[in-house]
Scaffold this motif. Sequence first.
Motif, PDB file in Angstrom:
ATOM      1  N   ALA A   1     109.791   9.404  -9.921  1.00  0.00           N
ATOM      2  CA  ALA A   1     108.736   9.024 -10.135  1.00  0.00           C
ATOM      3  C   ALA A   1     108.022   7.920  -9.641  1.00  0.00           C
ATOM      4  CB  ALA A   1     108.162   8.964 -11.653  1.00  0.00           C
ATOM      5  N   LEU A   2     106.584   7.829  -9.369  1.00  0.00           N
ATOM      6  CA  LEU A   2     106.286   6.628  -8.763  1.00  0.00           C
ATOM      7  C   LEU A   2     105.182   6.062  -9.640  1.00  0.00           C
ATOM      8  CD1 LEU A   2     105.781   8.088  -5.081  1.00  0.00           C
ATOM      9  CD2 LEU A   2     107.322   5.683  -5.664  1.00  0.00           C
ATOM     10  N   VAL A   3     105.035   4.666  -9.441  1.00  0.00           N
ATOM     11  CA  VAL A   3     104.100   3.966 -10.451  1.00  0.00           C
ATOM     12  C   VAL A   3     103.240   2.962  -9.259  1.00  0.00           C
ATOM     13  CG1 VAL A   3     103.286   2.423 -12.120  1.00  0.00           C
ATOM     14  CG2 VAL A   3     105.147   4.041 -12.621  1.00  0.00           C
TER      15      VAL A   3
ATOM     16  N   GLY B   1     105.552  16.347  -4.555  1.00  0.00           N
ATOM     17  CA  GLY B   1     105.641  16.872  -5.899  1.00  0.00           C
ATOM     18  C   GLY B   1     106.172  15.857  -6.802  1.00  0.00           C
ATOM     19  N   ILE B   2     105.908  14.407  -6.303  1.00  0.00           N
ATOM     20  CA  ILE B   2     106.558  13.328  -7.407  1.00  0.00           C
ATOM     21  C   ILE B   2     105.507  13.093  -8.333  1.00  0.00           C
ATOM     22  CG2 ILE B   2     107.616  10.934  -7.425  1.00  0.00           C
ATOM     23  CD1 ILE B   2     109.082  13.177  -5.328  1.00  0.00           C
ATOM     24  N   PRO B   3     105.844  13.031  -9.705  1.00  0.00           N
ATOM     25  CA  PRO B   3     104.942  12.523 -10.623  1.00  0.00           C
ATOM     26  C   PRO B   3     104.656  11.197 -10.331  1.00  0.00           C
ATOM     27  CG  PRO B   3     107.298  13.634 -11.700  1.00  0.00           C
ATOM     28  CD  PRO B   3     107.249  13.527 -10.307  1.00  0.00           C
ATOM     29  N   THR B   4     103.305  10.886 -10.312  1.00  0.00           N
ATOM     30  CA  THR B   4     102.876   9.502  -9.887  1.00  0.00           C
ATOM     31  C   THR B   4     101.690   8.992 -10.595  1.00  0.00           C
ATOM     32  OG1 THR B   4     103.532   9.709  -7.507  1.00  0.00           O
ATOM     33  CG2 THR B   4     101.929   8.372  -7.921  1.00  0.00           C
ATOM     34  N   MET B   5     101.498   7.604 -11.079  1.00  0.00           N
ATOM     35  CA  MET B   5     100.837   7.089 -11.690  1.00  0.00           C
ATOM     36  C   MET B   5      99.658   6.136 -10.985  1.00  0.00           C
ATOM     37  SD  MET B   5     101.599   6.866 -15.778  1.00  0.00           S
ATOM     38  CE  MET B   5      99.687   6.470 -16.244  1.00  0.00           C
ATOM     39  N   GLN B   6      98.523   5.793 -10.958  1.00  0.00           N
ATOM     40  CA  GLN B   6      97.894   4.896 -10.312  1.00  0.00           C
ATOM     41  C   GLN B   6      97.626   3.880 -11.474  1.00  0.00           C
ATOM     42  OE1 GLN B   6      94.712   5.904  -7.444  1.00  0.00           O
ATOM     43  NE2 GLN B   6      94.751   7.984  -8.816  1.00  0.00           N
ATOM     44  N   VAL B   7      98.001   2.734 -11.309  1.00  0.00           N
ATOM     45  CA  VAL B   7      97.646   1.703 -12.415  1.00  0.00           C
ATOM     46  C   VAL B   7      96.849   0.582 -11.998  1.00  0.00           C
ATOM     47  CG1 VAL B   7      99.562   2.336 -13.776  1.00  0.00           C
ATOM     48  CG2 VAL B   7     100.068   0.585 -12.017  1.00  0.00           C
ATOM     49  N   LEU B   8      96.120  -0.144 -12.709  1.00  0.00           N
ATOM     50  CA  LEU B   8      95.100  -1.344 -12.409  1.00  0.00           C
ATOM     51  C   LEU B   8      94.137  -1.105 -11.557  1.00  0.00           C
ATOM     52  CD1 LEU B   8      98.277  -3.696 -12.666  1.00  0.00           C
ATOM     53  CD2 LEU B   8      96.584  -3.008 -14.646  1.00  0.00           C
ATOM     54  N   ARG B   9      94.391  -0.189 -10.439  1.00  0.00           N
ATOM     55  CA  ARG B   9      93.334   0.184  -9.384  1.00  0.00           C
ATOM     56  C   ARG B   9      93.405   1.710  -9.381  1.00  0.00           C
ATOM     57  NH1 ARG B   9      94.592  -3.687  -4.360  1.00  0.00           N
ATOM     58  NH2 ARG B   9      93.685  -5.488  -4.978  1.00  0.00           N
ATOM     59  N   LYS B  10      92.018   2.265  -9.358  1.00  0.00           N
ATOM     60  CA  LYS B  10      91.746   3.933  -8.982  1.00  0.00           C
ATOM     61  C   LYS B  10      91.496   3.731  -7.465  1.00  0.00           C
ATOM     62  CE  LYS B  10      88.585   5.961 -10.903  1.00  0.00           C
ATOM     63  NZ  LYS B  10      87.781   6.805 -11.508  1.00  0.00           N
TER      64      LYS B  10
ATOM     65  N   PRO C   1      90.830   9.565  -5.786  1.00  0.00           N
ATOM     66  CA  PRO C   1      90.012  10.075  -7.074  1.00  0.00           C
ATOM     67  C   PRO C   1      90.721  11.115  -7.616  1.00  0.00           C
ATOM     68  CG  PRO C   1      89.316  10.879  -4.855  1.00  0.00           C
ATOM     69  CD  PRO C   1      90.214   9.868  -4.460  1.00  0.00           C
ATOM     70  N   ARG C   2      91.794  11.912  -7.294  1.00  0.00           N
ATOM     71  CA  ARG C   2      92.385  13.204  -7.644  1.00  0.00           C
ATOM     72  C   ARG C   2      93.384  12.707  -8.899  1.00  0.00           C
ATOM     73  NH1 ARG C   2      95.500  14.912  -2.373  1.00  0.00           N
ATOM     74  NH2 ARG C   2      95.539  12.593  -2.334  1.00  0.00           N
ATOM     75  N   VAL C   3      92.308  12.076 -10.057  1.00  0.00           N
ATOM     76  CA  VAL C   3      93.301  11.886 -11.169  1.00  0.00           C
ATOM     77  C   VAL C   3      93.946  12.702 -11.930  1.00  0.00           C
ATOM     78  CG1 VAL C   3      91.845   9.629 -11.467  1.00  0.00           C
ATOM     79  CG2 VAL C   3      91.037  11.629 -12.387  1.00  0.00           C
ATOM     80  N   GLU C   4      93.565  14.144 -12.012  1.00  0.00           N
ATOM     81  CA  GLU C   4      94.353  15.138 -12.616  1.00  0.00           C
ATOM     82  C   GLU C   4      95.564  15.123 -11.931  1.00  0.00           C
ATOM     83  OE1 GLU C   4      93.337  17.072 -14.849  1.00  0.00           O
ATOM     84  OE2 GLU C   4      91.308  16.575 -14.963  1.00  0.00           O
ATOM     85  N   GLN C   5      95.885  14.943 -10.642  1.00  0.00           N
ATOM     86  CA  GLN C   5      97.280  14.858 -10.023  1.00  0.00           C
ATOM     87  C   GLN C   5      97.893  13.566 -10.003  1.00  0.00           C
ATOM     88  OE1 GLN C   5      97.098  16.450  -5.977  1.00  0.00           O
ATOM     89  NE2 GLN C   5      99.226  16.641  -5.762  1.00  0.00           N
ATOM     90  N   PHE C   6      97.113  12.530  -9.874  1.00  0.00           N
ATOM     91  CA  PHE C   6      97.391  11.136  -9.891  1.00  0.00           C
ATOM     92  C   PHE C   6      96.890  10.321 -11.072  1.00  0.00           C
ATOM     93  CE2 PHE C   6      97.583  12.307  -5.236  1.00  0.00           C
ATOM     94  CZ  PHE C   6      98.710  12.689  -5.216  1.00  0.00           C
TER      95      PHE C   6
ATOM     96  N   PRO D   1     100.302  12.491 -18.405  1.00  0.00           N
ATOM     97  CA  PRO D   1      99.091  11.480 -19.032  1.00  0.00           C
ATOM     98  C   PRO D   1      97.680  12.104 -19.001  1.00  0.00           C
ATOM     99  CG  PRO D   1     100.720  10.600 -17.585  1.00  0.00           C
ATOM    100  CD  PRO D   1     100.955  12.020 -17.097  1.00  0.00           C
ATOM    101  N   GLU D   2      96.904  11.686 -19.600  1.00  0.00           N
ATOM    102  CA  GLU D   2      95.663  11.747 -19.535  1.00  0.00           C
ATOM    103  C   GLU D   2      95.112  11.604 -18.010  1.00  0.00           C
ATOM    104  OE1 GLU D   2      93.479  13.421 -21.687  1.00  0.00           O
ATOM    105  OE2 GLU D   2      95.020  13.632 -22.799  1.00  0.00           O
ATOM    106  N   PRO D   3      93.811  12.141 -17.636  1.00  0.00           N
ATOM    107  CA  PRO D   3      93.482  11.769 -16.247  1.00  0.00           C
ATOM    108  C   PRO D   3      93.258  10.400 -16.293  1.00  0.00           C
ATOM    109  CG  PRO D   3      92.687  13.897 -16.865  1.00  0.00           C
ATOM    110  CD  PRO D   3      93.416  13.159 -17.978  1.00  0.00           C
ATOM    111  N   GLU D   4      92.520   9.808 -17.066  1.00  0.00           N
ATOM    112  CA  GLU D   4      92.158   8.330 -17.071  1.00  0.00           C
ATOM    113  C   GLU D   4      92.099   7.675 -18.570  1.00  0.00           C
ATOM    114  OE1 GLU D   4      88.726   6.997 -15.093  1.00  0.00           O
ATOM    115  OE2 GLU D   4      88.595   8.663 -13.908  1.00  0.00           O
TER     116      GLU D   4
END
Length: 338
Positions: A121-123, A142-151, A154-159, A316-319
């Motif tokens: 996974a990636l953060v 296809g790596i599970p990935t979260m964006q944190v602190l900065r968006k 825009p593909r928050v359903e995926q990231f 996770p939830e999208p946002e």
Amino acid sequence: MERRPTIIDVARVAGISKSTVSLVLQNSPLVKEETRRLVREAMDKVGYVYNRAAANLRSSNVGLIGLVINDLRNPFFTEFATSLQMALSARGYATVVANTDEDPAVQAQVVGAMIEHGVSALVLSPTYGDECSTFDAIARGGIPTMQVLRKVDPRVEQFPFAAPDYRLGSLLAVRHLLSFSPRRIAFVGGLADRAVTRERMTGYFEALTEAGMEPFVLSGRASRSFGREAAEELTRTHPEIDAAICFNDLVALGMLSGFAKLKRNVGQDFRMVGFDDIEECSQVFPALSTVHCGIAAFGRSIAATILAWLEEGKRPEPETLTAVELVIRDTSGLKDIP
């Protein structure tokens, strides 16, 4: 179709950690015979079948999390990275950490290398610019990935994206400053073309609109050096401004230095609030009022979220926005918020 039992199910039934179960399955000499017996019994109970060939193929990446940070020199991001890494370590995961120094080319390079080395996974606390080079590569992998602190993507359903509630933080800070009836309040620091700057300014504009006061924005790098320059510029060219909220604590600490050089009394002549609540805020003189983002707890929560995604399939939830609070210290006075 029923879900196949996993190593997590075995660990839960055996009452031990996932990493210990892994050691048993690998015939590690470090594990006691009693523990081996517990694992075998749990495997029988949940119907888990160990595929050694598949495990060998996965051995290079199981339990490896990639953590990519835009600026590890900033204590705010360092504290986040440290708390997340320690929380992952406590669950038996290793973390590969990379600093991009706000360079999108470096970000694309390190993320590509992490994918090649098989991270689970990636953060990302991502940098701005050429987002597709990074996030399209992640999508292909296809790596599970979260964006944190900065968006950034825009593909928050995926990231999925998570951050402290920046808008609420600036709203609380400016309402506090307004309680002292200042002549004018500035927003200082942050590059104007970045979404995170606009997010941190949203509450500032909202509070000033409520008060019928004109805003004043002094944009610039989120650094101490810019803060020192801003203190001198405000004093020289905008003497009517007697309060400020800063993009982050580094800018605010720089302003403290600048005002000290000018012999301007922060907390009386000029009231100021930072943003993030890094450790130094409570140790400088005068102590810096700031927006507390709970960044250590935020790091632990992101670790828990990414592991729930990996181990339990809970996307996770999208946002997600987490709580913030205003910490009032000497630079803005100790008057209660009305």
